[in-house]
Design a protein around this motif. Structure first.
Motif, short mmCIF file in Angstrom:
data_model
loop_
_atom_site.label_atom_id
_atom_site.label_comp_id
_atom_site.label_asym_id
_atom_site.label_seq_id
_atom_site.Cartn_x
_atom_site.Cartn_y
_atom_site.Cartn_z
N LYS A 166 11.74 29.75 13.97
CA LYS A 166 12.00 31.11 13.52
C LYS A 166 11.54 31.24 12.06
O LYS A 166 11.38 30.25 11.36
N TYR A 167 11.31 32.47 11.62
CA TYR A 167 10.97 32.68 10.22
C TYR A 167 11.69 33.90 9.68
O TYR A 167 12.10 34.79 10.43
N ARG A 168 11.85 33.92 8.38
CA ARG A 168 12.49 35.04 7.70
C ARG A 168 11.67 35.40 6.47
O ARG A 168 11.17 34.51 5.76
N VAL A 169 11.55 36.69 6.20
CA VAL A 169 10.88 37.17 4.99
C VAL A 169 11.93 37.39 3.91
O VAL A 169 12.91 38.12 4.12
N ILE A 170 11.77 36.73 2.76
CA ILE A 170 12.71 36.84 1.65
C ILE A 170 11.98 37.50 0.49
O ILE A 170 11.03 36.94 -0.06
N GLU A 171 12.40 38.70 0.14
CA GLU A 171 11.76 39.40 -0.96
C GLU A 171 12.09 38.71 -2.28
O GLU A 171 13.19 38.20 -2.47
N LEU A 172 11.13 38.73 -3.18
CA LEU A 172 11.34 38.13 -4.49
C LEU A 172 12.24 39.01 -5.34
O LEU A 172 12.47 40.18 -5.01
N PRO A 173 12.78 38.49 -6.44
CA PRO A 173 13.71 39.27 -7.27
C PRO A 173 13.11 40.62 -7.67
O PRO A 173 11.93 40.70 -8.04
N PRO A 174 13.90 41.70 -7.60
CA PRO A 174 13.36 43.04 -7.88
C PRO A 174 12.89 43.22 -9.31
O PRO A 174 12.02 44.05 -9.56
N THR A 175 13.42 42.45 -10.26
CA THR A 175 13.03 42.63 -11.66
C THR A 175 11.58 42.25 -11.91
O THR A 175 11.04 42.59 -12.94
N SER A 183 -2.16 26.57 -2.08
CA SER A 183 -1.45 25.69 -1.16
C SER A 183 -0.26 24.98 -1.80
O SER A 183 0.61 24.49 -1.10
N HIS A 184 -0.24 24.88 -3.15
CA HIS A 184 0.90 24.20 -3.76
C HIS A 184 2.08 25.14 -3.96
O HIS A 184 3.13 24.72 -4.42
N ASP A 185 1.91 26.43 -3.62
CA ASP A 185 2.98 27.41 -3.76
C ASP A 185 3.89 27.38 -2.54
O ASP A 185 4.07 28.37 -1.84
N ALA A 186 4.43 26.21 -2.26
CA ALA A 186 5.31 26.06 -1.11
C ALA A 186 6.36 25.00 -1.42
O ALA A 186 6.13 24.10 -2.23
N VAL A 187 7.49 25.10 -0.75
CA VAL A 187 8.61 24.17 -0.93
C VAL A 187 9.11 23.75 0.44
O VAL A 187 9.29 24.59 1.33
N TYR A 188 9.29 22.45 0.62
CA TYR A 188 9.92 21.94 1.84
C TYR A 188 11.32 21.47 1.47
O TYR A 188 11.49 20.59 0.64
N TRP A 189 12.31 22.07 2.12
CA TRP A 189 13.71 21.78 1.77
C TRP A 189 14.56 21.82 3.03
O TRP A 189 14.69 22.86 3.69
N ARG A 190 15.11 20.67 3.41
CA ARG A 190 16.05 20.54 4.52
C ARG A 190 15.55 21.17 5.81
O ARG A 190 16.22 22.00 6.43
N ARG A 199 13.08 23.22 6.29
CA ARG A 199 12.49 24.55 6.18
C ARG A 199 11.33 24.52 5.20
O ARG A 199 11.39 23.84 4.18
N LEU A 200 10.30 25.29 5.51
CA LEU A 200 9.14 25.41 4.64
C LEU A 200 9.11 26.82 4.06
O LEU A 200 9.08 27.81 4.79
N TYR A 201 9.14 26.90 2.72
CA TYR A 201 9.15 28.18 2.01
C TYR A 201 7.77 28.38 1.40
O TYR A 201 7.31 27.57 0.60
N VAL A 202 7.11 29.49 1.76
CA VAL A 202 5.74 29.74 1.31
C VAL A 202 5.69 31.04 0.51
O VAL A 202 6.09 32.11 0.99
N TYR A 203 5.19 30.94 -0.71
CA TYR A 203 5.04 32.10 -1.59
C TYR A 203 3.92 33.00 -1.10
O TYR A 203 2.83 32.54 -0.76
N ASN A 204 4.20 34.32 -1.04
CA ASN A 204 3.21 35.30 -0.60
C ASN A 204 3.18 36.51 -1.53
O ASN A 204 3.39 37.64 -1.10
N ILE A 205 2.95 36.27 -2.80
CA ILE A 205 2.79 37.29 -3.85
C ILE A 205 4.07 38.07 -4.12
O ILE A 205 4.61 38.00 -5.20
N PHE A 206 4.58 38.87 -3.16
CA PHE A 206 5.79 39.65 -3.43
C PHE A 206 6.97 39.24 -2.56
O PHE A 206 8.02 39.85 -2.60
#
Length: 422
Positions: A255-264, A228-235, A237-244
């Motif tokens: 609305k929501y958007r899926v943002i892929e993590l860095p490819p490296t 539950s702490h893997d989240a950020v609230y910024w302006r 918007r709520l950003y939630v980490y989901n492994i990849f």
């Protein structure tokens, strides 16, 4: 003629004091007369807002069969001002391993929300449904901005659950790994609690952009589970980490958007210690890999129609760890919580073997600094711009596996909507 200009100063002040800080700051800049009224009546109390870093809460798992309250590694300036051991909650809360999040001065605990600065507490109603789909797990995520509203929200979301070998073989229906299906769905529906209505309601978000690409399930064991702490609230918007990937919820537009993590990250070797956090310019993502000594920091660059991760910093910390003096300086922080310590009990001798990064404790919310826990229980502050390292002190319990989570804490001295329900 401005009608407000006809009001006596005290009457105008009484009107303006009903505004939230962000709106009040805008009114202060309207004209010299309004600015004088705001300042004369001390309406805009920046010292009450969560604009400074107080310390870091470190949450432990069971230690020798015993539950411990979190340790609070605090700056010297807040010692005595904030009860780091959270003793005021002893009568209402005893499962400290479930401190699951923080947002602008509020702590999200199992069954309630607390404000350590004002010593407020409010129990939340039970969730309507706690049963997750196979291959997933449900967690609470907190959203609160006292600059905008005295009310907070809690989102009870379904997140991807990683597999440990065959441990979850009966729960192998990991939808994102299935190229014939999409997850999250659109609409993405979840339970949401609002302190304004004081009840749980169903909330749906429509997807913007593409669904995440298929994920190789063989890579999942390298990653840690969502917490539950893997989240950020910024302006707003709520950003939630989901492994990849990260799910970005726009709370106002629904609305929501899926943002892929860095490819490296797929090229990293060995176990990965990831962390999603908020820092000076917005949302940051860091991870440690390669024998837990190599650090990468990425910044999420967002515009109206474009979102991309930019590599902010890359560093092999092994030489630094080998040469680090491991001594407390004048600015060392203080430990409260598991048991209160002074400098004599916290300070430890220099280890006789090189260490490694055992955990990412979080980002400084207002400076580009990352807080790292080491295998010697030391906590260091690493400055991204200068590569400067500060030794902040030593955590009270040895053992890397005992740390469950951590919370970078910014105190809010404003009485929030907790007061009416505490």
């Amino acid at each position: 003629m401005d009608p407000a200009g006809l009001l006596p100063g005290d009457v105008l002040a009484d009107v303006l004091r009903r505004l939230m800080p962000r709106s009040l700051a805008a009114c202060r800049s309207v004209c010299k007369e309004w600015c004088a009224v705001v300042d004369a009546h001390r309406l805009l109390r920046k010292d009450l807002l969560p604009l400074s870093l107080a310390g870091i809460f470190v949450v432990y798992r069971f230690v020798d069969g015993e539950h411990f309250p979190p340790a609070f590694l605090s700056r010297p300036s807040v010692v005595g001002k904030i009860q780091g051991n959270l003793g005021y909650l002893d009568d209402v809360h005893n499962d400290w391993s479930h401190m699951t999040g923080h947002c602008n001065g509020l702590l999200l605990l199992w069954g309630g929300v607390a404000n350590p600065a004002t010593q407020q507490w409010a129990s939340l109603p039970r969730h309507p449904d706690r049963t997750p789909t196979k291959g997933f797990i449900k967690y609470d995520f907190l959203a609160y901005d006292p600059m905008v509203s005295p009310h907070f929200e809690v989102f009870f979301m379904q997140c991807v659950r990683r597999r440990y070998g065959n441990r979850y073989e009966n729960e192998a229906e990991l939808v994102p790994a299935n190229p014939n299906s999409e997850w999250p769905p659109s609409p993405y529906t979840m339970s949401a609690f609002s302190s304004k209505t004081w009840r749980w309601e169903e909330r749906s978000f429509i997807r913007e952009g593409m669904a995440p690409r298929s994920i190789d399930p063989k890579l999942l064991p390298l990653m840690k589970d969502v917490l539950s702490h893997d989240a950020v609230y910024w302006r707003g918007r709520l950003y939630v980490y989901n492994i990849f990937f990260v799910i970005r919820l726009d709370l106002e537009d629904k609305k929501y958007r899926v943002i892929e993590l860095p490819p490296t990250i797929n090229e990293a070797r060995g176990d990965i210690l990831p962390h999603l956090g908020k820092s000076e310019k917005g949302v940051y993502y860091g991870f440690v890999h390669g024998d837990w000594c190599k650090l990468q920091i990425w910044f999420l660059n967002e515009s109206i129609d474009h979102t991309e991760w930019m590599l902010k910093h890359e560093m092999d910390l092994k030489p630094l760890l080998e040469n680090f003096p491991w001594e407390h300086g004048y600015s060392s922080w203080f430990v409260q919580g598991v048991r209160d310590h002074n400098d004599e009990t916290v300070d430890k001798e220099k280890p006789n073997f090189p260490g490694y990064i055992s955990t990412i404790l979080g980002f400084h919310p207002y400076k580009e600094i990352i807080f790292l826990g080491t295998s010697h229980t030391r906590v260091m502050a690493y400055h991204l711009s200068s590569s400067k390292v500060e030794d902040l002190g030593c955590l009270p319990l040895d053992g890397d596996d005992w740390i469950k989570s951590s919370v970078v804490y910014t105190p809010c001295w404003m009485e929030s909507s907790l007061i009416a329900n505490s």
